[in-house]
Write a protein that holds these residues in place. Structure first.
Motif, PDB file in Angstrom:
ATOM      1  N   LEU A  73      41.578  47.309  35.353  1.00 27.78           N
ATOM      2  CA  LEU A  73      41.759  47.348  36.806  1.00 27.78           C
ATOM      3  C   LEU A  73      42.437  48.633  37.268  1.00 27.78           C
ATOM      4  O   LEU A  73      42.143  49.120  38.367  1.00 27.78           O
ATOM      5  CB  LEU A  73      42.554  46.131  37.277  1.00 27.78           C
ATOM      6  N   GLN A  74      43.335  49.195  36.459  1.00 26.37           N
ATOM      7  CA  GLN A  74      43.977  50.454  36.844  1.00 26.37           C
ATOM      8  C   GLN A  74      42.984  51.601  36.877  1.00 26.37           C
ATOM      9  O   GLN A  74      43.112  52.515  37.677  1.00 26.37           O
ATOM     10  CB  GLN A  74      45.129  50.803  35.889  1.00 26.37           C
ATOM     11  N   VAL A  75      41.983  51.553  36.011  1.00 29.38           N
ATOM     12  CA  VAL A  75      40.975  52.609  35.981  1.00 29.38           C
ATOM     13  C   VAL A  75      39.988  52.443  37.141  1.00 29.38           C
ATOM     14  O   VAL A  75      39.619  53.403  37.808  1.00 29.38           O
ATOM     15  CB  VAL A  75      40.230  52.625  34.629  1.00 29.38           C
ATOM     16  N   LYS A  76      39.572  51.195  37.389  1.00 30.20           N
ATOM     17  CA  LYS A  76      38.587  50.940  38.443  1.00 30.20           C
ATOM     18  C   LYS A  76      38.830  49.551  39.036  1.00 30.20           C
ATOM     19  O   LYS A  76      38.343  48.551  38.516  1.00 30.20           O
ATOM     20  CB  LYS A  76      37.166  51.043  37.877  1.00 30.20           C
ATOM     21  N   ALA A  77      39.575  49.517  40.133  1.00 33.88           N
ATOM     22  CA  ALA A  77      39.966  48.236  40.733  1.00 33.88           C
ATOM     23  C   ALA A  77      38.781  47.455  41.292  1.00 33.88           C
ATOM     24  O   ALA A  77      38.849  46.237  41.414  1.00 33.88           O
ATOM     25  CB  ALA A  77      40.995  48.467  41.841  1.00 33.88           C
ATOM     26  N   ARG A  78      37.690  48.133  41.593  1.00 34.63           N
ATOM     27  CA  ARG A  78      36.532  47.455  42.171  1.00 34.63           C
ATOM     28  C   ARG A  78      35.507  47.007  41.135  1.00 34.63           C
ATOM     29  O   ARG A  78      34.407  46.613  41.483  1.00 34.63           O
ATOM     30  CB  ARG A  78      35.851  48.375  43.192  1.00 34.63           C
ATOM     31  N   ILE A  79      35.873  47.035  39.895  1.00 34.52           N
ATOM     32  CA  ILE A  79      34.949  46.629  38.837  1.00 34.52           C
ATOM     33  C   ILE A  79      34.635  45.136  39.011  1.00 34.52           C
ATOM     34  O   ILE A  79      35.521  44.337  39.305  1.00 34.52           O
ATOM     35  CB  ILE A  79      35.548  46.923  37.438  1.00 34.52           C
ATOM     36  N   PRO A  80      33.382  44.751  38.858  1.00 29.45           N
ATOM     37  CA  PRO A  80      33.037  43.336  38.997  1.00 29.45           C
ATOM     38  C   PRO A  80      33.741  42.471  37.948  1.00 29.45           C
ATOM     39  O   PRO A  80      33.940  42.887  36.800  1.00 29.45           O
ATOM     40  CB  PRO A  80      31.521  43.304  38.784  1.00 29.45           C
ATOM     41  N   ASN A  81      34.111  41.281  38.360  1.00 32.31           N
ATOM     42  CA  ASN A  81      34.799  40.339  37.474  1.00 32.31           C
ATOM     43  C   ASN A  81      33.980  40.071  36.209  1.00 32.31           C
ATOM     44  O   ASN A  81      34.528  39.965  35.117  1.00 32.31           O
ATOM     45  CB  ASN A  81      35.076  39.040  38.239  1.00 32.31           C
ATOM     46  N   ALA A  82      32.665  39.974  36.363  1.00 34.64           N
ATOM     47  CA  ALA A  82      31.803  39.709  35.209  1.00 34.64           C
ATOM     48  C   ALA A  82      31.888  40.846  34.188  1.00 34.64           C
ATOM     49  O   ALA A  82      31.834  40.605  32.976  1.00 34.64           O
ATOM     50  CB  ALA A  82      30.363  39.514  35.662  1.00 34.64           C
ATOM     51  N   GLU A  83      32.055  42.085  34.662  1.00 38.84           N
ATOM     52  CA  GLU A  83      32.173  43.223  33.743  1.00 38.84           C
ATOM     53  C   GLU A  83      33.515  43.191  33.016  1.00 38.84           C
ATOM     54  O   GLU A  83      33.591  43.495  31.820  1.00 38.84           O
ATOM     55  CB  GLU A  83      31.993  44.548  34.491  1.00 38.84           C
ATOM     56  N   ILE A  84      34.576  42.826  33.719  1.00 38.74           N
ATOM     57  CA  ILE A  84      35.876  42.686  33.054  1.00 38.74           C
ATOM     58  C   ILE A  84      35.766  41.619  31.967  1.00 38.74           C
ATOM     59  O   ILE A  84      36.211  41.815  30.836  1.00 38.74           O
ATOM     60  CB  ILE A  84      36.988  42.298  34.054  1.00 38.74           C
TER      61      ILE A  84
ATOM     62  N   SER B 173      50.381  44.140  42.480  1.00 34.53           N
ATOM     63  CA  SER B 173      50.970  44.107  43.818  1.00 34.53           C
ATOM     64  C   SER B 173      49.985  44.480  44.910  1.00 34.53           C
ATOM     65  O   SER B 173      50.322  44.433  46.083  1.00 34.53           O
ATOM     66  CB  SER B 173      52.197  45.009  43.883  1.00 34.53           C
ATOM     67  N   GLY B 174      48.772  44.885  44.547  1.00 32.43           N
ATOM     68  CA  GLY B 174      47.782  45.218  45.556  1.00 32.43           C
ATOM     69  C   GLY B 174      46.708  46.123  44.987  1.00 32.43           C
ATOM     70  O   GLY B 174      46.749  46.525  43.832  1.00 32.43           O
ATOM     71  N   TYR B 175      45.748  46.421  45.833  1.00 28.39           N
ATOM     72  CA  TYR B 175      44.636  47.298  45.486  1.00 28.39           C
ATOM     73  C   TYR B 175      44.509  48.317  46.607  1.00 28.39           C
ATOM     74  O   TYR B 175      44.655  47.983  47.779  1.00 28.39           O
ATOM     75  CB  TYR B 175      43.333  46.505  45.377  1.00 28.39           C
ATOM     76  N   GLU B 176      44.253  49.566  46.252  1.00 29.50           N
ATOM     77  CA  GLU B 176      44.088  50.570  47.286  1.00 29.50           C
ATOM     78  C   GLU B 176      43.078  51.621  46.859  1.00 29.50           C
ATOM     79  O   GLU B 176      42.817  51.820  45.674  1.00 29.50           O
ATOM     80  CB  GLU B 176      45.419  51.231  47.632  1.00 29.50           C
ATOM     81  N   VAL B 177      42.534  52.284  47.858  1.00 28.89           N
ATOM     82  CA  VAL B 177      41.568  53.354  47.641  1.00 28.89           C
ATOM     83  C   VAL B 177      42.334  54.669  47.607  1.00 28.89           C
ATOM     84  O   VAL B 177      43.226  54.897  48.411  1.00 28.89           O
ATOM     85  CB  VAL B 177      40.534  53.372  48.791  1.00 28.89           C
ATOM     86  N   ARG B 178      42.014  55.543  46.676  1.00 30.01           N
ATOM     87  CA  ARG B 178      42.614  56.874  46.615  1.00 30.01           C
ATOM     88  C   ARG B 178      41.685  57.839  47.348  1.00 30.01           C
ATOM     89  O   ARG B 178      40.555  58.076  46.914  1.00 30.01           O
ATOM     90  CB  ARG B 178      42.797  57.322  45.168  1.00 30.01           C
TER      91      ARG B 178
END
Length: 159
Positions: free
Chosen positions: A18-29, A54-59
């Motif tokens: 999740l730190q590398v790509k927070a928008r990765i699909p759950n199925a891929e994780i 604590s949250g998700y954000e776009v860089r």
């Protein structure tokens, strides 16, 4: 209320992904950690509920918004812990981070602004006019070699 639990190796793997790509699909994780998607989703929800996530954000790239200059401002304050001062600093446009620090300076700010003219205006007209600010020292960033918000999940062991 969720009972606190120890973070295991699977949780660490999920957090790294999740730190590398927070928008990765759950199925891929789930595929990467070898678990069912529902089990991964349950773990993520528990990590969120515990405040570990604590949250998700776009860089965003600040240069696309005309904010090419980064600077760090050390602020010597009259009072080491002044909530009003910290709140006023947080309200200044361009302030990305505020840290209360040990030593002569009470606070360290990271600013992202358009140019040195804008930085000078903020220093003179906004920061210097706040009650409790005694002095400032500013370091302008020439280039950024690494910027990240990632947390090291595998710190080196101490001897």
């Amino acid at each position: 209320m969720d009972i606190k639990r120890t973070i295991d190796e699977t949780d660490l793997q999920i957090l790294e992904i999740l730190q590398v790509k927070a928008r990765i699909p759950n199925a891929e994780i789930a595929r990467q950690v070898g678990m069912a998607p529902s089990a991964v989703l349950e773990r993520i929800r528990k990590l969120e509920n515990q405040g570990i996530i604590s949250g998700y954000e776009v860089r965003l790239n600040p240069e696309h918004f005309g904010q090419k200059l980064s600077a760090f401002v050390f602020i010597e304050a009259n009072c080491a812990s002044n909530d009003t001062l910290a709140d006023r600093l947080a309200d200044i446009s361009g302030v990305q981070e505020i840290h209360q620090v040990a030593g002569e300076d009470g606070y360290l700010l990271k600013l992202r602004v358009a140019d040195t003219e804008t930085l000078g205006r903020i220093l003179r007209n906004e920061i210097a006019t706040i009650e409790g600010v005694r002095t400032t020292r500013t370091q302008i960033v020439l280039s950024s070699l690494k910027e990240t918000r990632r947390v090291n999940l595998n710190p080196p062991a101490h001897d």
